[in-house]
Enzyme design. Structure first.
Site, mmCIF file in Angstrom:
data_model
loop_
_atom_site.group_PDB
_atom_site.id
_atom_site.type_symbol
_atom_site.label_atom_id
_atom_site.label_comp_id
_atom_site.label_asym_id
_atom_site.label_seq_id
_atom_site.Cartn_x
_atom_site.Cartn_y
_atom_site.Cartn_z
ATOM 1 N N LYS A 1 0.898 -1.312 -0.084
ATOM 2 C CA LYS A 1 0.111 0.107 -0.031
ATOM 3 C C LYS A 1 0.858 1.168 -0.074
ATOM 4 O O LYS A 1 0.638 2.276 -0.703
ATOM 5 C CB LYS A 1 -0.900 -0.145 1.201
ATOM 6 C CG LYS A 1 -1.535 1.372 1.572
ATOM 7 C CD LYS A 1 -2.241 1.412 2.617
ATOM 8 C CE LYS A 1 -1.711 1.778 3.986
ATOM 9 N NZ LYS A 1 -1.424 3.277 4.313
ATOM 10 N N ASN A 2 1.890 1.322 0.893
ATOM 11 C CA ASN A 2 2.696 2.444 1.166
ATOM 12 C C ASN A 2 3.525 2.752 -0.379
ATOM 13 O O ASN A 2 3.871 3.791 -0.086
ATOM 14 C CB ASN A 2 3.443 2.411 2.392
ATOM 15 C CG ASN A 2 2.611 2.601 3.627
ATOM 16 O OD1 ASN A 2 1.611 3.137 3.280
ATOM 17 N ND2 ASN A 2 3.304 2.527 4.682
ATOM 18 N N CYS B 1 -5.088 8.536 9.816
ATOM 19 C CA CYS B 1 -5.054 7.907 11.099
ATOM 20 C C CYS B 1 -4.664 9.018 12.269
ATOM 21 O O CYS B 1 -3.760 9.627 12.119
ATOM 22 C CB CYS B 1 -3.906 6.590 11.294
ATOM 23 S SG CYS B 1 -4.593 5.314 10.252
ATOM 24 N N ARG C 1 -8.562 -0.204 4.708
ATOM 25 C CA ARG C 1 -7.771 0.707 4.028
ATOM 26 C C ARG C 1 -6.400 -0.034 3.711
ATOM 27 O O ARG C 1 -5.906 0.508 2.607
ATOM 28 C CB ARG C 1 -7.461 1.818 5.014
ATOM 29 C CG ARG C 1 -8.804 2.786 5.243
ATOM 30 C CD ARG C 1 -8.154 3.777 6.073
ATOM 31 N NE ARG C 1 -7.125 4.532 5.601
ATOM 32 C CZ ARG C 1 -6.200 5.097 6.333
ATOM 33 N NH1 ARG C 1 -6.364 5.488 7.499
ATOM 34 N NH2 ARG C 1 -5.048 5.593 5.861
ATOM 35 N N ASP D 1 4.673 0.191 11.979
ATOM 36 C CA ASP D 1 3.330 -0.413 11.599
ATOM 37 C C ASP D 1 3.592 -1.690 11.948
ATOM 38 O O ASP D 1 2.266 -2.508 11.766
ATOM 39 C CB ASP D 1 3.337 -0.326 10.251
ATOM 40 C CG ASP D 1 3.244 1.308 9.452
ATOM 41 O OD1 ASP D 1 2.860 2.127 10.308
ATOM 42 O OD2 ASP D 1 3.422 1.466 8.433
ATOM 43 N N ARG E 1 1.308 14.546 13.557
ATOM 44 C CA ARG E 1 1.521 14.149 12.290
ATOM 45 C C ARG E 1 1.497 15.528 11.197
ATOM 46 O O ARG E 1 0.644 15.524 10.376
ATOM 47 C CB ARG E 1 0.723 13.043 11.515
ATOM 48 C CG ARG E 1 0.849 11.798 12.147
ATOM 49 C CD ARG E 1 0.342 10.779 11.611
ATOM 50 N NE ARG E 1 0.862 9.941 10.555
ATOM 51 C CZ ARG E 1 0.295 9.037 9.801
ATOM 52 N NH1 ARG E 1 -0.457 8.409 9.853
ATOM 53 N NH2 ARG E 1 1.241 8.610 8.855
HETATM 54 C C1 UD1 Z 1 4.660 6.527 6.533
HETATM 55 C C2 UD1 Z 1 3.809 5.522 6.239
HETATM 56 C C3 UD1 Z 1 3.007 4.930 7.724
HETATM 57 C C4 UD1 Z 1 4.385 4.659 8.553
HETATM 58 C C5 UD1 Z 1 5.398 5.869 8.679
HETATM 59 C C6 UD1 Z 1 6.546 5.511 9.595
HETATM 60 C C7 UD1 Z 1 2.711 5.908 4.114
HETATM 61 C C8 UD1 Z 1 1.596 6.255 3.471
HETATM 62 N N1 UD1 Z 1 2.627 5.899 5.348
HETATM 63 O O1 UD1 Z 1 3.919 7.836 7.136
HETATM 64 O O2 UD1 Z 1 2.306 3.884 7.478
HETATM 65 O O3 UD1 Z 1 3.799 4.438 9.920
HETATM 66 O O4 UD1 Z 1 5.712 6.123 7.465
HETATM 67 O O5 UD1 Z 1 7.208 4.510 8.694
HETATM 68 O O6 UD1 Z 1 3.747 5.719 3.649
HETATM 69 N N2 UD1 Z 1 6.524 14.472 10.736
HETATM 70 C C9 UD1 Z 1 6.640 15.744 11.114
HETATM 71 N N3 UD1 Z 1 6.780 16.823 9.935
HETATM 72 C C10 UD1 Z 1 6.499 16.250 8.594
HETATM 73 C C11 UD1 Z 1 6.536 14.771 8.365
HETATM 74 C C12 UD1 Z 1 6.324 13.999 9.496
HETATM 75 O O7 UD1 Z 1 6.815 16.111 12.306
HETATM 76 O O8 UD1 Z 1 6.423 17.199 7.848
HETATM 77 C C13 UD1 Z 1 6.693 13.304 11.888
HETATM 78 C C14 UD1 Z 1 5.443 12.636 12.069
HETATM 79 O O9 UD1 Z 1 4.392 13.295 12.750
HETATM 80 C C15 UD1 Z 1 5.980 11.232 12.727
HETATM 81 C C16 UD1 Z 1 7.365 11.314 11.999
HETATM 82 O O10 UD1 Z 1 7.717 12.538 11.633
HETATM 83 O O11 UD1 Z 1 6.047 11.506 14.230
HETATM 84 C C17 UD1 Z 1 7.420 10.159 11.131
HETATM 85 O O12 UD1 Z 1 6.633 10.328 10.230
HETATM 86 P P1 UD1 Z 1 6.955 9.919 8.481
HETATM 87 O O13 UD1 Z 1 7.883 8.956 8.411
HETATM 88 O O14 UD1 Z 1 6.786 11.093 7.744
HETATM 89 O O15 UD1 Z 1 5.533 8.946 8.230
HETATM 90 P P2 UD1 Z 1 4.454 9.208 7.016
HETATM 91 O O16 UD1 Z 1 5.153 9.398 5.806
HETATM 92 O O17 UD1 Z 1 3.401 9.832 7.579
#
Ligand code: UD1
Length: 429
Positions: free
Chosen positions: A22-23, A120, A403, A311, A125
Site C-alpha cells: 500500500k505505502n 489515522c 484501508r 507499523d 503528524r
Molecule cells: C509513512 C507510512 C506509515 C508509517 C510511517 C513511518 C505511508 C502512506 N505511510 O507515514 O504507514 O507508519 O511512514 O514508517 O507511507 N513528521 C513531522 N513533520 C513532517 C512529516 C513527519 O513532524 O512534515 C513526523 C510525524 O508526525 C512522525 C514522524 O515525523 O512522528 C515520522 O513520520 P513519517 O515518516 O513522515 O510518516 P508518514 O510518511 O506520514
C-alpha cells in the site's frame, strides 16, 4: 459498518500470497502525475486507500483504468492532461498520502492547491518537512483556511535539503518534486524504507536520474520530462509481517509467498528471539510454531528502517500478550500509537502504557470480547488476538482494516482461521 468475527483456537496452516505494498502503491500513483504518458502499475493491491487516491487522481484529470482480477492486478494511470490542480478537503482528509499529489502537480504545472491532510489519528503528524522541502525547491507556499497554495511559475530548481529528522513522506514528496526540477537536488537524512527505493527505481525507469537509492543521501539530477513505464509494486512488508505474527500467535505452519524474506529482517530477529521458527524460501518465508509451545517475552523499540517498523508494533504487542514474562515496547515514531492497548486489555491482556512505552505482562490466555478498531495497524492486531482468544471476538469499525489489508479474512480463512465478515449498514467513510 462492517465488523469481523473470529472464533479463537484454530491453528493456521497453509500458504498466504502477499499483496503489493500500500505505502509504495500510493506514492507510485502520485508519480503518474509527472508524465503525460501511461504508467502501468502491476501487483497493485486493491484497497480502500488506493481506490480513494484513484478518485482524487481522476478529479485532477488522470485516466485510471483497473484491469485484471484474482492473482494479477494492474492499473493504468494516464495523465495526458492535468485538468485541475485543486485537491479538495473531502478527497484528502481521509488519507494522509493524498497530500503527496502537491509536489508532482507543482512540478508538472507550476501551481497547485491541496488541502492539508487527515489520516489515522496517530499523533499530530504535521507536514512542515514536506512544505520546507518544496519551498527550498523554489515553491512559494501560502497556507489559508486549511489549504496549501503553492506556485513555482518559473519551475522548481534543485537544492540541498537536509531533513531535521527522518520522514518517509517528506523524503518521497521531495523526490517526486525534484525529479523535474532544474539542476541537482541532494536530500540528506533521507528515509531508507524499501517503498522509497521502489519509488526511486520506478522514477528511474520513467527517465529520472537518482543516485544513492537505498541510502540516506539521494542525489537527483532534474530532467525536463519523464516517460511512462510498467512497474511491479514491491511486496507489502507490513502485510507480510502481520501474517507472520498471526501464524506465530495461532500456531501452525504458514508459508508467505510472492514476497522477500529480507523485507522483514528486524521483525524476524525479534520473533526468532521469542521462539518462533522462521525460515526463508525462494519467494518469502515459512513461519512455524508448535501450538503447545509458549513464546518468550522480548523487548522491541520502533525505529526508522532498517529498524523495527512502527507499523508492526501493535501486532508484535499482541504476540507478547500471551508470551511468558514481561515485554517492554517502546514507540519512537508516533507519540499516540498505543490505542490498541485498552482494546487488547478487553480481551484479558495485561498492558500498562506509560510515556512512549508499554509494558506487557504475558497472560496464559485471552478471552473473546467485542472490540473496536482504532486505526489501520491496530485493527489487524485485534484480529490477530481474536485468533487465539477463547470464544468469539468481534472487531468493529473494520473500515480501518479495509484501508490497508486486501481480503484479510479470505487469506486467514484459507489457512484454517474461523473468521467471517458481518456486513453492516453503509458507513459514512
Ligand atoms: C509513512 C507510512 C506509515 C508509517 C510511517 C513511518 C505511508 C502512506 N505511510 O507515514 O504507514 O507508519 O511512514 O514508517 O507511507 N513528521 C513531522 N513533520 C513532517 C512529516 C513527519 O513532524 O512534515 C513526523 C510525524 O508526525 C512522525 C514522524 O515525523 O512522528 C515520522 O513520520 P513519517 O515518516 O513522515 O510518516 P508518514 O510518511 O506520514
Amino acid at each position: 459498518m462492517d465488523s469481523i468475527a473470529i472464533i479463537g483456537g484454530s491453528p493456521l496452516n497453509g500458504s498466504i500470497p502477499i499483496s503489493g505494498a500500500k505505502n509504495s502503491a500510493l506514492k507510485l500513483m502520485a508519480a503518474s502525475i509527472l508524465t503525460d504518458q501511461p504508467l502501468r502499475l502491476t501487483n497493485m493491491p486493491r484497497l480502500a486507500d488506493t481506490k480513494f487516491l484513484g478518485k482524487l487522481l481522476r478529479a485532477l484529470g488522470v485516466e485510471v483504468t483497473e484491469n485484471g482480477h484474482g492473482g494479477e492486478q494492474e492499473t493504468l494511470f494516464h495523465a495526458a492532461e492535468i485538468t485541475s490542480t485543486f485537491a479538495p478537503y473531502d478527497l484528502v482528509r481521509q488519507m494522509r498520502a493524498s497530500f503527496n499529489v502537491l509536489g508532482p502537480l507543482l512540478a508538472r504545472t507550476g501551481h497547485a492547491k491541496v488541502s492539508l491532510p487527515g489520516g489515522c489519528t496517530i499523533g499530530a503528524r504535521p507536514v512542515d518537512l514536506h512544505l520546507d522541502a518544496l519551498s527550498r525547491l523554489g515553491a512559494a507556499i501560502e497556507l489559508e483556511e486549511g489549504y496549501v497554495s503553492a506556485t513555482a511559475p518559473k519551475g522548481l530548481r534543485g537544492a540541498e535539503i537536509e531533513f531535521p529528522f527522518v520522514s518517509v513522506g517528506a523524503t518521497e514528496h521531495a523526490m517526486l518534486a525534484a525529479v523535474l526540477a532544474e539542476g541537482t537536488t541532494v536530500l540528506r537524512r533521507a528515509a531508507m524504507e524499501p517503498e522509497i527505493g521502489d519509488l526511486a527505481r520506478c522514477l528511474t525507469a520513467m527517465g529520472a536520474k537518482i543516485d544513492g537509492i537505498d541510502t540516506d543521501v539521494l542525489t537527483i539530477s532534474g530532467v525536463s520530462s519523464l516517460n511512462g513505464t510498467d512497474w511491479s509494486v514491491i511486496p507489502d512488508r507490513i502485510e507480510m509481517g502481520s501474517f507472520a505474527v498471526a501464524a506465530a500467535m495461532a500456531g501452525g505452519e504458514v508459508r508467505l509467498t510472492k514476497t522477500r524474506a529480507d523485507l522483514m529482517t528486524a521483525l524476524t530477529e525479534k520473533m526468532v528471539e521469542a521462539g518462533v521458527d522462521i525460515s526463508p524460501t525462494g519467494d518469502g518465508v515459512v513461519v512455524r510454531r508448535d501450538p503447545g509451545q509458549r513464546l518468550k517475552a522480548v523487548n522491541v523499540t520502533t525505529e526508522v528502517y532498517p529498524g523495527f517498523a512502527t507499523d508492526l508494533q501493535a501486532q508484535f504487542m499482541t504476540l507478547m500478550t500471551t508470551a511468558e514474562g514481561e515485554s517492554v515496547i517502546r514507540e519512537n515514531i508516533f507519540e499516540n500509537r498505543f490505542m490498541h492497548a485498552p482494546e487488547l486489555a478487553r480481551l484479558g491482556a495485561d498492558i500498562h502504557v506509560g510515556a512512549g512505552e508499554a509494558v506487557v505482562k504475558g497472560v496464559p490466555a485471552l478471552h473473546g470480547a467485542p472490540v473496536m478498531a482504532t486505526d489501520l495497524r491496530a485493527s489487524v492486531s485485534l484480529v490477530i488476538a481474536g485468533l487465539v482468544a477463547e470464544g468469539e471476538t468481534t472487531v468493529g469499525r473494520v473500515y480501518h482494516l479495509d484501508r490497508g489489508f486486501e481480503r484479510l479474512e479470505e487469506k486467514l480463512g484459507a489457512c484454517g482461521a474461523r473468521i467471517r465478515r458481518i456486513t453492516g449498514e453503509a458507513d459514512e467513510h
